[in-house]
Design an enzyme around this catalytic site. Structure first.
Site, short mmCIF file in Angstrom:
data_model
loop_
_atom_site.label_atom_id
_atom_site.label_comp_id
_atom_site.label_asym_id
_atom_site.label_seq_id
_atom_site.Cartn_x
_atom_site.Cartn_y
_atom_site.Cartn_z
N ASP A 281 -38.70 -11.12 5.00
CA ASP A 281 -39.11 -12.53 5.00
C ASP A 281 -40.04 -12.89 6.15
O ASP A 281 -40.90 -13.75 6.03
CB ASP A 281 -37.88 -13.44 5.05
CG ASP A 281 -37.12 -13.31 6.36
OD1 ASP A 281 -36.75 -12.17 6.74
OD2 ASP A 281 -36.93 -14.33 7.05
N ASP B 99 -38.13 -9.89 10.84
CA ASP B 99 -36.96 -9.01 10.80
C ASP B 99 -37.01 -8.14 9.53
O ASP B 99 -38.03 -8.10 8.86
CB ASP B 99 -35.67 -9.84 10.88
CG ASP B 99 -35.62 -10.87 9.75
OD1 ASP B 99 -36.40 -10.74 8.79
OD2 ASP B 99 -34.79 -11.79 9.82
N GLU C 285 -43.18 -16.62 15.32
CA GLU C 285 -42.75 -15.79 14.19
C GLU C 285 -43.53 -16.16 12.92
O GLU C 285 -43.72 -17.33 12.64
CB GLU C 285 -41.24 -15.96 13.94
CG GLU C 285 -40.71 -14.97 12.89
CD GLU C 285 -39.18 -14.87 12.85
OE1 GLU C 285 -38.50 -15.74 13.41
OE2 GLU C 285 -38.68 -13.88 12.25
N TYR D 150 -30.81 -18.86 5.89
CA TYR D 150 -31.44 -19.62 4.80
C TYR D 150 -30.37 -20.37 4.01
O TYR D 150 -30.23 -20.20 2.81
CB TYR D 150 -32.28 -18.71 3.90
CG TYR D 150 -33.51 -18.19 4.61
CD1 TYR D 150 -34.62 -19.01 4.81
CD2 TYR D 150 -33.55 -16.90 5.13
CE1 TYR D 150 -35.75 -18.56 5.48
CE2 TYR D 150 -34.68 -16.44 5.81
CZ TYR D 150 -35.77 -17.28 5.98
OH TYR D 150 -36.88 -16.83 6.64
#
Ligand SMILES: *[C@@H]1O[C@H](CO)[C@@H](O)[C@H](O)[C@H]1NC(C)=O
Length: 499
Positions: free
Chosen positions: A84, A87, A476, A236
Site C-alpha cells: 500500500d 511497508d 510516506e 485501515y
C-alpha cells in the site's frame, strides 16, 4: 518542469525577459510536456509497489520478486497485488480503492494518455489479477489482507528480504466485511470497463466477480474492522462504516453493466445508505463524495432522471470545496493547497482534484454549471482550481518543492519507504535482516533508489515540509495518493495552454 524548461526565443529583448522573470511567471506555468512527464512517472510508481514475481518488462529495475509464498499459510495462491505504501503489507481495502480510482482515471481521461494507456491498464491489471484471486480462492469468502501489520512494522526490510509473518485475513458470512467486499466489487466493475474493448473475456470475468462480491457484501452486512480488529485497525480501520461502499459498489456495477437491478438498488437504498450525507473528504475510507459525482454523470450525460438528485448533491460537494463559494468549508494553506489532515494530506488533494475534473467534464458535456447558493460555478472554474492543486504538487508552491519524487529540480530525498531507502537487492544481494534494517530508516543519506513518481503525504497547513524519512505523516507515499492524480495529469497533458 517549467522553472527550468521555459523556452523563450533568444531574440527577445533583455528588458522584456527581465520583466517576465520579475513577474515570476517562470515558475508558474507547467507545460503539456511537464504534465506528460508527470503522467508517465505517476504510473511508473506502481511498479515499485509490486508484490509477487516481477515480470521481464518491468521498467523500474531496482525491485525484484517478493511475497512468492503469499497465501501459503491458508493453502491458497495470493501472490501479486500491491504494497500500500512504505511497508510490505497487502491491505485489501486501500488496494481495491486504488484500483477503482486508477480505472476511473482511465475511463475519464484515458483518451489523453497517449502512449501511457498501456502502462495505465497494466497498473490496473496488476491489482485486478490479485483481487480476482482474493475473491475466488475460497468460495463464500474474500481474502482482504496478507501480512501481519504489527510484525511488519517492527522491521524495516525491503520486500525482497521480508521474513515477517505473512498471515492471511479473510471476511466471510460469519465474519463479514461489507466495506472491503463492496470496494472490491467497485474495483472489479470499474476495471471491467477499461478492458471491455482490449480484452472482452477478462472484462466479463471482472464484472461477473464484481456482482458476486457485491451480493456477498450486501447479504452479510458488517464492518471488516469489527471482524478483524487489530489486524486492520488502526491501519485501515473502516471509520465511515460500510454503507458508503455498498452504494459506491452498486453504482460502479450499474455503470459497468447497465443492469437495472443495480439502478433499482441505488434508488431504493440510496437514502438509507447515506447518499445525502455531507462529506467533503473522498478517501479509501469514505466514498460518499465520489458516489455523488459518479451518479451525477448518469443524469448529466445519460439523462437518467432518477439520478437528478445526485447533481444537487454533487453541487453541494463542489460548493464546499471551491474558495469564494458562499458555502465553502474546505481549508486551504496560505500557498493555496487544500488542507484536510496532518497525515498524508495529499491523498485528499489528489482525490478531490480528480472529482473536480470529472465533474467539470460531466457538466461541460451537458452545458451546465454548479450552483452554489446564488453563485454559479462553471466547469472552467473547477478546472482552474484543479490545476492549482496539481501545479502545487508538482512544485509551484512556496517551498518550491515537487511532492512527486523524481519530478522537477527539487523533490524529497528521504522517503518513508523501505524499498527506496535500503540498497537494492541487485546492488547488495546479501540478506538484510530485521535487526540490521533500521539503520536505513535512521540514515540521513538520500534514498539509494529513487521512488520515481511517488506522491508523498505532503506539506503541513503552513506549506512547510520536512524531508525526513522518520516524518511518515509527510514523507510516506501511498498507492491511493497517486491513483486519482494519474487521471488529473492525463487531463492536463492534453488540455493545457503551455507548449
Ligand atoms: C442483473 O443483475 C442481477 C443481480 O446480479 C442478476 O441476477 C441478473 O441476471 C442480471 N441481469 C442480466 C440481464 O445480466
Amino acid at each position: 518542469m517549467s522553472c527550468a524548461a521555459l523556452h523563450l526565443p533568444s531574440a527577445w529583448p533583455l528588458l522584456f525577459m527581465t520583466l517576465l522573470f520579475s513577474m515570476d511567471v517562470s515558475c508558474s506555468a507547467l507545460t503539456a510536456q511537464d504534465y506528460a512527464d508527470a503522467l508517465d512517472k505517476s504510473i511508473l510508481f506502481y511498479e515499485a509497489q509490486r508484490s509477487g514475481e516481477v515480470p521481464s518488462n518491468q521498467r523500474l529495475k531496482w525491485r525484484a520478486d517478493s511475497g512468492l509464498s503469499d497465501g501459503a499459510l491458508d493453502h491458497v495462491d495470493l501472490v501479486g497485488g500491491y504494497y500500500d505504501a512504505g511497508d510490505n503489507v497487502k491491505f485489501g481495502l486501500p488496494m481495491a480503492f486504488t484500483t477503482t480510482l486508477l480505472a476511473w482515471s482511465v475511463i475519464e481521461f484515458g483518451v489523453s494518455m497517449q502512449s501511457q494507456i498501456q502502462n495505465a491498464r497494466a497498473a490496473v491489471r496488476w491489482s485486478t489479477d490479485y483481487l480476482l484471486k482474493a475473491a475466488t480462492a475460497t468460495p463464500g469468502s474474500l481474502y482482504v489482507q496478507v501480512g501481519d501489520p504489527n510484525k511488519d512494522h517492527q522491521c524495516w526490510e525491503r520486500p525482497e528480504d521480508m521474513d515477517t509473518p505473512r498471515n492471511v485475513y479473510k471476511v466471510s458470512a460469519q465474519n463479514p466485511g461489507s466495506d472491503v467486499a463492496a470496494e472490491t466489487a467497485a474495483a472489479l466493475a470499474a476495471a471491467s470497463i477499461i478492458f471491455q474493448e482490449s480484452d472482452p473475456p477478462y472484462s466479463s470475468k471482472l464484472l461477473l466477480t464484481a456482482m458476486i462480491m457485491f451480493d456477498f457484501a450486501d447479504r452479510y452486512r458488517g464492518a471488516y474492522s469489527d471482524s478483524l480488529g487489530s489486524a486492520v485497525c488502526p491501519f485501515y480501520c473502516s471509520y465511515s462504516g460500510f454503507n458508503d461502499e455498498l452504494l459506491w459498489g452498486a453504482s460502479w456495477i450499474y455503470k459497468a453493466s447497465q443492469n437495472s437491478s443495480y439502478s433499482s438498488y441505488i434508488q431504493s437504498n440510496g437514502h438509507t445508505l447515506g447518499a445525502e450525507d455531507d462529506s467533503n473528504s473522498f478517501s479509501w475510507d469514505d466514498k460518499r463524495a465520489g458516489t455523488k459525482i459518479l451518479l451525477s454523470q448518469g443524469f448529466l450525460q445519460k439523462n437518467i432522471q432518477e439520478f437528478q438528485l445526485y447533481k444537487s448533491h454533487s453541487d453541494n460537494y463542489i460548493c464546499s470545496l471551491i474558495p469564494g463559494s458562499p458555502s465553502v468549508q474546505a481549508q486551504y494553506t496560505p500557498g493555496g493547497l487544500l488542507y484536510k489532515a496532518g497525515e498524508s494530506n495529499l491523498q485528499y488533494v489528489t482525490s478531490s482534484t480528480f472529482l473536480l475534473l470529472a465533474y467539470a467534464k460531466y457538466l461541460s458535456s451537458n452545458g451546465g454549471a454548479a450552483s452554489c447558493g446564488g453563485s454559479t460555478i462553471t466547469a472552467e472554474m473547477l478546472i482552474a482550481q484543479a490545476k492549482k492543486q496539481v501545479d502545487y504538487i508538482l512544485g509551484d508552491n512556496p517551498a518550491k518543492m515537487s511532492y512527486m519524487v523524481g519530478f522537477g529540480q527539487r523533490y524529497p530525498l528521504h522517503v518513508h519507504h523501505r524499498g527506496a531507502s535500503v540498497p537494492s537487492i541487485h546492488a547488495h544481494p546479501a540478506h538484510i535482516g530485521c535487526s540490521e534494517s533500521f539503520q536505513y530508516l535512521q540514515s540521513g543519506s538520500p534514498d539509494p533508489n529513487v521512488l520515481v513518481g511517488a506522491i508523498l503525504g505532503g506539506p503541513d497547513n503552513n506549506d512547510n515540509f520536512a524531508d525526513d524519512r522518520n516524518n511518515y505523516r509527510q514523507s510516506e507515499p501511498a498507492t491511493y495518493i497517486n491513483a486519482p492524480f494519474v487521471g488529473a495529469v492525463a487531463f492536463f497533458s492534453a488540455n493545457s495552454t503551455g507548449s
